[in-house]
Design a protein around this motif. Structure first.
Motif, mmCIF file in Angstrom:
data_model
loop_
_atom_site.group_PDB
_atom_site.id
_atom_site.type_symbol
_atom_site.label_atom_id
_atom_site.label_comp_id
_atom_site.label_asym_id
_atom_site.label_seq_id
_atom_site.Cartn_x
_atom_site.Cartn_y
_atom_site.Cartn_z
ATOM 1 N N VAL A 80 0.849 -1.185 0.000
ATOM 2 C CA VAL A 80 0.000 0.000 0.000
ATOM 3 C C VAL A 80 0.885 1.237 0.000
ATOM 4 C CG1 VAL A 80 -1.766 1.283 1.268
ATOM 5 C CG2 VAL A 80 -1.861 -1.222 1.177
ATOM 6 N N PHE A 81 0.550 2.195 -0.892
ATOM 7 C CA PHE A 81 1.330 3.418 -1.043
ATOM 8 C C PHE A 81 0.408 4.624 -0.900
ATOM 9 C CE2 PHE A 81 3.402 0.056 -3.370
ATOM 10 C CZ PHE A 81 4.740 0.202 -3.034
ATOM 11 N N ALA A 82 0.989 5.723 -0.431
ATOM 12 C CA ALA A 82 0.221 6.947 -0.208
ATOM 13 C C ALA A 82 0.964 8.144 -0.775
ATOM 14 C CB ALA A 82 -0.032 7.157 1.287
ATOM 15 N N SER A 83 0.194 9.147 -1.189
ATOM 16 C CA SER A 83 0.776 10.367 -1.727
ATOM 17 C C SER A 83 -0.195 11.519 -1.509
ATOM 18 C CB SER A 83 1.060 10.224 -3.227
ATOM 19 O OG SER A 83 1.502 11.452 -3.780
ATOM 20 N N ALA A 84 0.344 12.679 -1.112
ATOM 21 C CA ALA A 84 -0.496 13.862 -0.951
ATOM 22 C C ALA A 84 -0.853 14.491 -2.281
ATOM 23 C CB ALA A 84 0.216 14.886 -0.064
ATOM 24 N N ASP A 85 -0.008 14.300 -3.302
ATOM 25 C CA ASP A 85 -0.210 15.000 -4.563
ATOM 26 C C ASP A 85 -0.204 14.087 -5.787
ATOM 27 O OD1 ASP A 85 2.463 14.324 -4.666
ATOM 28 O OD2 ASP A 85 3.201 16.369 -4.409
ATOM 29 N N GLY A 86 -0.035 12.767 -5.580
ATOM 30 C CA GLY A 86 0.041 11.852 -6.703
ATOM 31 C C GLY A 86 1.403 11.808 -7.348
ATOM 32 N N ARG A 87 2.340 12.552 -6.776
ATOM 33 C CA ARG A 87 3.686 12.620 -7.347
ATOM 34 C C ARG A 87 4.707 11.881 -6.503
ATOM 35 N NH1 ARG A 87 7.591 17.876 -7.258
ATOM 36 N NH2 ARG A 87 9.314 16.996 -8.424
ATOM 37 N N ASP A 88 4.789 12.206 -5.222
ATOM 38 C CA ASP A 88 5.759 11.602 -4.315
ATOM 39 C C ASP A 88 5.058 10.516 -3.503
ATOM 40 O OD1 ASP A 88 7.922 13.338 -5.025
ATOM 41 O OD2 ASP A 88 6.895 14.910 -3.909
ATOM 42 N N TRP A 89 5.502 9.265 -3.678
ATOM 43 C CA TRP A 89 4.839 8.124 -3.067
ATOM 44 C C TRP A 89 5.677 7.527 -1.948
ATOM 45 C CZ3 TRP A 89 -0.079 6.830 -4.369
ATOM 46 C CH2 TRP A 89 -0.593 7.364 -5.552
ATOM 47 N N SER A 90 5.004 7.117 -0.870
ATOM 48 C CA SER A 90 5.649 6.427 0.240
ATOM 49 C C SER A 90 4.839 5.183 0.575
ATOM 50 C CB SER A 90 5.735 7.333 1.484
ATOM 51 O OG SER A 90 6.495 8.499 1.204
ATOM 52 N N GLU A 91 5.530 4.145 1.011
ATOM 53 C CA GLU A 91 4.841 2.898 1.336
ATOM 54 C C GLU A 91 4.310 2.924 2.755
ATOM 55 O OE1 GLU A 91 6.997 -0.595 0.359
ATOM 56 O OE2 GLU A 91 5.333 -1.952 0.892
ATOM 57 N N VAL A 92 3.079 2.478 2.917
ATOM 58 C CA VAL A 92 2.456 2.341 4.235
ATOM 59 C C VAL A 92 2.712 0.915 4.715
ATOM 60 C CG1 VAL A 92 0.297 2.425 5.534
ATOM 61 C CG2 VAL A 92 0.680 4.015 3.628
ATOM 62 N N GLN A 93 3.418 0.783 5.822
ATOM 63 C CA GLN A 93 3.753 -0.543 6.340
ATOM 64 C C GLN A 93 2.569 -1.107 7.117
ATOM 65 O OE1 GLN A 93 6.522 -2.137 5.568
ATOM 66 N NE2 GLN A 93 7.283 -0.385 4.392
ATOM 67 N N ILE A 94 2.129 -2.303 6.733
ATOM 68 C CA ILE A 94 1.014 -2.973 7.380
ATOM 69 C C ILE A 94 1.489 -4.336 7.865
ATOM 70 C CG2 ILE A 94 -1.329 -3.866 7.091
ATOM 71 C CD1 ILE A 94 -1.736 -1.814 4.894
ATOM 72 N N SER A 124 -11.235 0.730 7.357
ATOM 73 C CA SER A 124 -11.206 2.133 6.968
ATOM 74 C C SER A 124 -9.775 2.647 7.054
ATOM 75 C CB SER A 124 -12.122 2.968 7.861
ATOM 76 O OG SER A 124 -11.656 2.965 9.202
ATOM 77 N N PHE A 125 -9.454 3.606 6.189
ATOM 78 C CA PHE A 125 -8.133 4.215 6.142
ATOM 79 C C PHE A 125 -8.280 5.730 6.226
ATOM 80 C CE2 PHE A 125 -7.416 0.172 4.204
ATOM 81 C CZ PHE A 125 -6.063 -0.114 4.233
ATOM 82 N N ARG A 126 -7.304 6.384 6.795
ATOM 83 C CA ARG A 126 -7.067 7.796 6.570
ATOM 84 C C ARG A 126 -5.805 7.890 5.725
ATOM 85 N NH1 ARG A 126 -9.993 11.582 9.624
ATOM 86 N NH2 ARG A 126 -12.004 10.590 10.080
ATOM 87 N N CYS A 127 -5.699 8.884 4.885
ATOM 88 C CA CYS A 127 -4.632 8.930 3.900
ATOM 89 C C CYS A 127 -3.263 8.801 4.562
ATOM 90 C CB CYS A 127 -4.708 10.225 3.094
ATOM 91 S SG CYS A 127 -3.732 10.163 1.578
ATOM 92 N N GLY A 128 -2.500 7.795 4.137
ATOM 93 C CA GLY A 128 -1.166 7.563 4.661
ATOM 94 C C GLY A 128 -1.111 6.715 5.903
ATOM 95 N N GLN A 129 -2.267 6.294 6.411
ATOM 96 C CA GLN A 129 -2.291 5.515 7.642
ATOM 97 C C GLN A 129 -2.673 4.073 7.369
ATOM 98 O OE1 GLN A 129 -4.838 7.419 10.498
ATOM 99 N NE2 GLN A 129 -3.828 9.408 10.289
ATOM 100 N N ALA A 130 -2.257 3.192 8.275
ATOM 101 C CA ALA A 130 -2.616 1.790 8.184
ATOM 102 C C ALA A 130 -4.105 1.628 8.472
ATOM 103 C CB ALA A 130 -1.787 0.974 9.176
#
Length: 504
Positions: A354-368, A400-406
């Motif tokens: 699972v990956f998250a991004s505030a702008d669709g450009r810079d992506w970070s992986e959400v560790q689950i 349920s998720f909040r953006c960038g959260q597990a």
């Protein structure tokens, strides 16, 4: 030559202008040494430092948690689901938004941000958008005829559609060409084209094999796609001055971190000179090298890969490449809120990244922890994302998720397996959540579930809901404000139909 290599050898003609390439003729490609050069992990390539400066996005809007959250620690005690004596959803059959046999629903049912349900209808090759606020009465809007609509986002006055380019006759121009992205700010009265930069470096072409998702967060647009890169080896080698002419090449193959050429011989075909050129001698740019590795991994794969996942991001002024993800990503889903975007890439071994991004450009992986197969289904309230998770074939969970959260698990559906393959079996809309599931035994009936909060669920059998047992993949469902709409296919034509139920 493998079928995969032959099919994609010629490449695709892009819809945006590219620098003129040297002419080339078909090459017979032999994979002399099978190599799988998959780049470990996920690789992300930015489109440019200034591509998103005007957005004003807050970096913390989709900040990724620094430590993995345990899914199990947030899970509610599991409980075997049971049927309700008096189901909340009381279904009745309604007329679909089609006039005659030449018209049919061309897209899945789509829940809009403002509580409506939308569907694209094809009538004699002419597409139109149908919208409803209650599942009964429909409002029709014509769609541009130069595009074959496959993905859409409808929110208030802003509408976006994505699809293949069409000729005036209605035929597709290029099955592997890049799509058109069209935007309307006046409810479909007028449309403008959003430029799409393929981001293809010299001596490569890209086959665009499909649009997986279209997601919108405020004025930011994310396009999730499958791409098959096609290297033009002969022209690249000639450009580097390593051979005099591409006309002298008889065959071309791959070695370990090298390209092998069989050159024509005037004396004897059996004595054709063989030249091996290392990748270092090709002087590839970082992006060319990445695409070459992607291509090698695809054509040498034994798992039937159809490409890899690439994201394009931007706004109404244009979209450009912002991410190239792992080749082994198979089950892909995404979702957006006003805070940003999240993607789930389900691997063939069953887990998801699972990956998250505030702008669709810079992506970070959400560790689950532990990693599980997760399929995003939609968002509600501008902040909360919803997904179905699958641990095995006999249970599912809603999270349920909040953006960038597990995820925060809201319900464990013990004894129920949700959705057919590639479909989460979960629909999310303004009014709540609806689910399609089957109990542990494949011979048991399909169940239909409803929840306003994702925690408490009300269940009924599909037979009780619709009057017949649907096909396993025969239910399309969408949630609006105050209603749920379902398109249901049964084993016989007379059993198919559209149904609506009011919600509290």
């Amino acid at each position: 030559m493998s079928d995969a290599a032959s099919r994609y050898e010629s490449g695709a003609e892009l819809t945006t202008p590219e620098p003129k390439k040297p002419s080339r003729r078909p090459l017979t490609i032999f994979l002399a040494v099978a190599i799988v050069a998959i780049v470990a992990g996920a690789t992300f390539l930015a489109a440019g430092d200034d591509a998103f400066d005007l957005w004003g996005s807050e970096p913390e809007a989709c900040a990724v948690e620094s430590a993995p959250r345990s899914v199990e620690s947030s899970a509610l005690p599991s409980a075997r689901q049971s049927l309700s004596d008096e189901p909340i959803l009381q279904w009745r059959q309604v007329e679909p938004p089609v006039d005659d046999r030449s018209a049919y629903a061309y897209s899945d049912l789509h829940s809009t941000d403002d509580g409506r349900v939308a569907v694209v209808v094809d009538e004699g090759g002419v597409h139109r958008l149908e919208l409803t606020v209650d599942g009964v009465e429909w409002e029709s809007h014509p769609l541009p005829q130069g595009v074959d609509p496959r993905q859409m986002h409808i929110s208030d006055d802003r509408w976006i559609i994505v699809g293949r380019v069409l000729e005036d006759s209605g035929a597709r121009v290029d099955g592997f060409g890049f799509p058109r992205v069209l935007l309307s700010d006046d409810r479909g009265a007028s449309w403008t084209e959003v430029p799409l930069d393929p981001g293809t470096p010299p001596f490569f072409e890209d086959d665009y094999t499909g649009t997986i998702g279209l997601h919108v967060a405020a004025d930011r647009v994310l396009l999730v796609s499958y791409i098959w890169p096609v290297p033009q080896f002969a022209e690249l080698i000639a450009d580097r001055g390593l051979i005099d002419s591409t006309d002298d090449i008889e065959h071309l193959g791959l070695g370990t971190h090298s390209v092998t050429l069989w050159m024509r011989s005037d004396e004897s075909d059996e004595d054709s000179p063989v030249i091996e050129i290392s990748h270092d001698d090709l002087e590839l740019s970082p992006r060319q090298e990445l695409l070459l590795n992607r291509w090698v991994a695809i054509v040498t794969s034994t798992e039937g890969l159809t490409g890899y996942v690439r994201t394009y991001s931007g706004d109404a002024n244009g979209l450009s490449v912002t991410g190239d993800f792992d080749l082994d990503a198979d089950l892909v889903s995404g979702v957006a809120t006003r805070d940003g975007f999240m993607l789930s890439l389900g691997e063939r071994q069953g887990a998801s990244r699972v990956f998250a991004s505030a702008d669709g450009r810079d992506w970070s992986e959400v560790q689950i922890d532990p990693p599980i197969r997760t399929h995003f289904a939609g968002a509600r309230g501008g902040e909360t994302m919803w997904a179905a998770s699958f641990s095995d074939g006999s249970s599912s969970s809603i999270a349920s998720f909040r953006c960038g959260q597990a995820p925060r698990t809201t319900a464990v559906l013990e004894g129920l397996a949700m959705g057919p393959p590639y479909d989460p079996g979960l629909a999310v809309g303004a009014g709540g959540l609806a689910a399609i599931a089957r109990s542990e035994l494949s011979t048991d009936p399909i169940w239909v579930g409803w929840s306003t909060d994702g925690v408490v669920w009300d269940w009924q059998t599909a037979v009780d809901a619709f009057g017949f047992e649907p096909l396993d993949t025969g239910i399309q469902i969408a949630v609006g404000e105050g209603f749920v709409l379902a398109s249901v296919d049964g084993p016989y034509t007379e059993d198919s139909g559209w149904f609506v139920a009011e919600t509290p």
